[in-house]
Design a protein around this motif. Sequence first.
Motif, PDB file in Angstrom:
ATOM      1  N   TYR B  47      10.644  -5.560   3.907  1.00 17.10           N
ATOM      2  CA  TYR B  47      10.420  -5.164   2.313  1.00 17.10           C
ATOM      3  C   TYR B  47       9.121  -5.713   1.939  1.00 17.10           C
ATOM      4  O   TYR B  47       8.584  -6.617   2.780  1.00 17.10           O
ATOM      5  CB  TYR B  47      11.565  -5.901   1.869  1.00 17.10           C
ATOM      6  CG  TYR B  47      12.808  -5.321   1.343  1.00 17.10           C
ATOM      7  CD1 TYR B  47      13.905  -5.375   2.097  1.00 17.10           C
ATOM      8  CD2 TYR B  47      13.059  -4.373   0.358  1.00 17.10           C
ATOM      9  CE1 TYR B  47      15.287  -4.674   1.979  1.00 17.10           C
ATOM     10  CE2 TYR B  47      14.239  -3.789   0.010  1.00 17.10           C
ATOM     11  CZ  TYR B  47      15.458  -4.111   0.835  1.00 17.10           C
ATOM     12  OH  TYR B  47      16.408  -3.353   0.660  1.00 17.10           O
ATOM     13  N   PHE B  48       8.720  -4.944   1.055  1.00 17.46           N
ATOM     14  CA  PHE B  48       7.543  -5.534   0.295  1.00 17.46           C
ATOM     15  C   PHE B  48       7.879  -5.613  -1.188  1.00 17.46           C
ATOM     16  O   PHE B  48       8.526  -5.061  -1.611  1.00 17.46           O
ATOM     17  CB  PHE B  48       6.325  -4.932   0.799  1.00 17.46           C
ATOM     18  CG  PHE B  48       6.223  -3.500   0.677  1.00 17.46           C
ATOM     19  CD1 PHE B  48       6.874  -2.637   1.528  1.00 17.46           C
ATOM     20  CD2 PHE B  48       5.521  -2.722  -0.406  1.00 17.46           C
ATOM     21  CE1 PHE B  48       6.701  -1.201   1.411  1.00 17.46           C
ATOM     22  CE2 PHE B  48       5.501  -1.468  -0.674  1.00 17.46           C
ATOM     23  CZ  PHE B  48       6.082  -0.790   0.425  1.00 17.46           C
ATOM     24  N   SER B  49       6.704  -6.385  -1.785  1.00 20.42           N
ATOM     25  CA  SER B  49       6.763  -6.421  -3.235  1.00 20.42           C
ATOM     26  C   SER B  49       5.449  -6.493  -3.991  1.00 20.42           C
ATOM     27  O   SER B  49       4.587  -7.286  -3.345  1.00 20.42           O
ATOM     28  CB  SER B  49       7.576  -7.719  -3.596  1.00 20.42           C
ATOM     29  OG  SER B  49       7.338  -7.954  -5.056  1.00 20.42           O
ATOM     30  N   TYR B  50       5.021  -5.459  -4.973  1.00 27.20           N
ATOM     31  CA  TYR B  50       3.787  -5.694  -5.755  1.00 27.20           C
ATOM     32  C   TYR B  50       3.615  -6.524  -6.747  1.00 27.20           C
ATOM     33  O   TYR B  50       2.567  -6.796  -7.208  1.00 27.20           O
ATOM     34  CB  TYR B  50       3.380  -4.197  -6.077  1.00 27.20           C
ATOM     35  CG  TYR B  50       3.609  -3.109  -5.014  1.00 27.20           C
ATOM     36  CD1 TYR B  50       4.042  -1.846  -5.406  1.00 27.20           C
ATOM     37  CD2 TYR B  50       2.964  -3.455  -3.849  1.00 27.20           C
ATOM     38  CE1 TYR B  50       4.092  -0.781  -4.226  1.00 27.20           C
ATOM     39  CE2 TYR B  50       3.023  -2.262  -2.921  1.00 27.20           C
ATOM     40  CZ  TYR B  50       3.506  -1.085  -3.149  1.00 27.20           C
ATOM     41  OH  TYR B  50       3.335  -0.020  -2.375  1.00 27.20           O
ATOM     42  N   ASP B  51       4.904  -6.870  -7.137  1.00 28.86           N
ATOM     43  CA  ASP B  51       4.966  -7.533  -8.534  1.00 28.86           C
ATOM     44  C   ASP B  51       6.300  -8.327  -8.574  1.00 28.86           C
ATOM     45  O   ASP B  51       7.198  -7.913  -7.972  1.00 28.86           O
ATOM     46  CB  ASP B  51       4.737  -6.550  -9.801  1.00 28.86           C
ATOM     47  CG  ASP B  51       3.911  -7.131 -11.103  1.00 28.86           C
ATOM     48  OD1 ASP B  51       3.740  -6.578 -11.819  1.00 28.86           O
ATOM     49  OD2 ASP B  51       4.040  -8.535 -11.017  1.00 28.86           O
ATOM     50  N   VAL B  52       6.290  -9.316  -9.578  1.00 30.29           N
ATOM     51  CA  VAL B  52       7.508  -9.745  -9.864  1.00 30.29           C
ATOM     52  C   VAL B  52       8.619  -8.694 -10.375  1.00 30.29           C
ATOM     53  O   VAL B  52       8.454  -8.043 -10.845  1.00 30.29           O
ATOM     54  CB  VAL B  52       7.246 -10.805 -11.020  1.00 30.29           C
ATOM     55  CG1 VAL B  52       8.555 -11.530 -11.399  1.00 30.29           C
ATOM     56  CG2 VAL B  52       6.329 -11.994 -10.899  1.00 30.29           C
TER      57      VAL B  52
END
Lengths: 109, 114
Positions: B47-52
């Motif tokens: 998984y990845f995340s660009y922002d809160v």
Amino acid sequence: EDKVVQSPLSLVVHEGDTVTLNCSYEVTNFRSLLWYKQEKKAPTFLFMLTSSGIEKKSGRLSSILDKKELFSILNITATQTGDSAIYLCAVEALLDMRFGAGTRLTVKP
Amino acid sequence: DVKVTQSSRYLVKRTGEKVFLECVQDMDHENMFWYRQDPGLGLRLIYFSYDVKMKEKGDIPEGYSVSREKKERFSLILESASTNQTSMYLCASSLYPRVTEKLFFGSGTQLSVL
């Protein structure tokens, strides 16, 4: 399907030898190719390559990218035992970064 | 220097347990990632995340979930651990709004599920 293939998977050399590690790739929307060195746990950044034919150099390590033939090589000259590590190649595409399986280099005294 | 800290170096859990892997970065990076590393397979993105509060599936999200309630913290959750989730888990972060660029990695968590 995007893929990154590294060869050889493992390599054993003696101190002072020169080694060449290979990374070939097939990805859509190529942005860059990166090399990492992983000694114990955390991979550390070595090089980022975006243009063909321009060699990046750092001490005894150098790397070059061929965007026509879709590969990169990482050269290490005058190897030392401290070069023993897994070397990871990663290719950045439009939406993700895809890693190869790595080359495990062992340098014997 | 950027520091990416993973809470545990080694974890041993039993099949069916809920497992939390924590990752904290101290450089205000926008992007955070969870990979697993298995011999012969390299690093695979979970998984990845660009922002809160934002998350995106990677290549192998099945059996995992993530949480990003604060910018500096990205948690990987194994809802019901299975033996095939025994692996090295690496957290990474990067500064720029683009997906990747140079990644900074944590030291990894070796998880064994018995």
